[in-house]
Design a protein around this motif. Structure first.
Motif: not given
Length: 502
Positions: A448, A474, A484-485, A489
């Motif tokens: 991130k 993820y 997460y992607s 983000e």
């Protein structure tokens, strides 16, 4: 649904007397389902005892019976009071039995596949898009998602287990699909996950070093791919192979009566693309099917020379089945939808372009960065990592490629699994430094923070490439999947900074 006796009779008619039925032979249950997952077995189902890398399905047979399984498929007789089908190859026969139990659905569909190292997902999406442009509802199995023609769900692996495939193929038939397209992975082929399927045709995209931690050598990797053509085709099948790739040429030579070659460069191509013009907005080229036929011009709103190859493969394969609609298919390409995580592009009001791509092999990264290098008016920024417990020699190779093509390199995390992220990043960094080219390189392990740093520093005209994860939602650290992607983000950064997408 089918009775046990009818199931075994139909199997013997198709494949011979390879199975034996042991125990409780007077029982003839009407089987409702087949599964290798004891947690999902349905009442009066057939449970398949698979020996996996970490667990042995035979150990879960009692649990499956408690949940209602009526029959077992096993490689030896178990001390359980239940009919048991004994097989010398449970994985193979799981697919074959599932095909019969679900009504042999692949015989009722135009079943097409794409195999190779790079380009499978995009080629499959193109095939589905083109088939549906002809009015044919089309199911899909691939790395990005599964679709039964009525519902879509996120894919958990490229090629599901054989019983899942056959169940979903039956659902496609029920939902009115006339076709199904799927990615045929080397793992899926070696592990017999495609057993029970019979394909009408396939595209061979290319081959480069990947999964050698599993296959050992690239020759063994190639042999895994060839199983699609040697064992899983219908009698009158067709194929398209990339003739600019040496492995594609080899496939063409193995099946000269079935396969046509396509490409841009080689002299001996059956069908070629010519007059190629590339931009970040897309690609223009002409399809040349023979010297006697008129060139078919087309525009593809996906950038990259490799996407021209993907389009050629899809068009050549469908040309076998729809020979009178080649021009219609080519014209439809101008409306081709963006493929999630495959050169997925975002243009922002500050003049920055972001590309999200699944490229995680040296060849794929070279293709992506090499194409974008020629289209970038500012700096080319490459952000990537490498998966843990995967082919380690790819790590320095990725670093060398990024250093040779990008102006700025940010090494970050990409599913480290049970490996130390610092170790993976260090191996990539060694490759960057070995290139001997001055390049701005940093290691920012938190993906991130790495993405936001790259975007904050980018200026008008820059292209920021986030590669390795594509559409994944993820990051795998240890045994945990953390949400997460890359796409999420990027859009979150844009919202936070007031930059708008154009």
């Amino acid at each position: 649904m089918i009775t046990l006796c009818t199931l075994l009779k139909r199997y013997a008619e198709k494949y011979g007397s390879l199975l034996t039925l042991e125990g409780s032979e007077e029982r003839n249950p009407v089987l409702t389902e087949i599964s290798s997952d004891s947690r999902k077995i349905a009442p009066v189902g057939l449970f398949c005892c698979i020996r996996g890398e970490n667990v042995n399905g035979h150990d879960f047979a009692p649990s499956a019976l408690d949940r209602g399984a009526a029959v077992l498929l096993t490689d030896h007789i178990l001390p359980l009071d239940v009919p048991q089908i004994v097989s010398g190859n449970v994985r193979r026969d799981m697919g074959r039995l599932a095909d019969i139990l679900y009504g042999e659905p692949s015989a009722k569909l135009l079943l097409l596949a794409a195999t190779g190292t790079n380009g499978k997902s995009t080629t499959v999406w193109m095939l589905r898009y083109l088939l549906e442009s002809l009015g044919i509802r089309t199911g899909l199995f691939g790395t990005i998602l599964y679709s039964d023609g009525a519902h879509e769900r996120e894919a958990d692996r490229t090629t599901p287990e054989s019983w899942e495939i056959q169940r979903e193929l039956a659902a496609m038939v029920e939902n009115g699909c006339g076709a199904c397209v799927m990615e045929a992975s080397s793992h899926g082929l070696i592990l017999d996950r495609l057993e029970g399927c019979r394909f009408d045709g396939a595209v061979f995209t290319n081959l480069s070093e990947e999964h050698l931690d599993y296959h050992g050598t690239i020759e063994e990797y190639f042999q895994a791919k060839t199983r699609l053509f040697s064992s899983l085709m219908k009698p009158r099948w067709h194929g398209a192979a990339n003739g600019d790739d040496s492995w594609g040429s080899r496939i063409r030579s193995l099946y000269p009566e079935n396969i046509l070659s396509f490409g841009l460069d080689a002299d001996s191509l059956d069908i070629r693309g010519e007059e190629v013009t590339l931009s970040i907005a897309g690609s223009e080229f002409c399809l040349v099917t023979s010297p006697k036929e008129r060139k078919i011009p087309l525009f593809l709103p996906l950038p990259g020379r490799f996407n021209v190859y993907n389009a050629l493969g899809a068009l050549v394969l469908l040309g076998f089945f729809f020979p009178d609609r080649k021009k219609e298919l080519a014209d439809s390409m101008k409306f081709m939808v963006q493929v999630p995580g495959r050169l997925e592009k975002y243009f922002f009001s500050n003049g920055v372009t972001v590309i999200i791509d699944f490229a995680h092999t040296p060849t794929a990264l070279r293709n992506v960065l090499g194409e974008l290098r020629t289209m970038c008016s500012g700096k080319l920024v490459s952000l990537f990592g490498h998966g843990g417990e995967r082919f380690e020699p790819n790590r320095p190779a990725l670093g060398r490629i990024a250093a040779s093509l990008a102006d700025r390199v940010i090494i970050t995390m990409d599913n480290p699994r049970r490996e130390a992220p610092q170790k993976i990043a260090g191996q990539i960094l060694e490759g960057v430094r070995s290139e001997g080219k001055p390049v701005d390189v940093r290691v920012i392990l938190d993906r991130k923070i790495a993405v936001r740093t790259a975007l904050d520093e980018a200026q008008s005209g820059d292209v920021v490439v986030l590669s390795g994860k594509g559409p994944e939602k993820y990051i795998v650290i240890g045994e945990e999947k953390i949400p997460y992607s890359d796409r999420g983000e990027v859009l979150s950064w844009a919202q936070d900074t007031g930059v708008t997408e154009i």
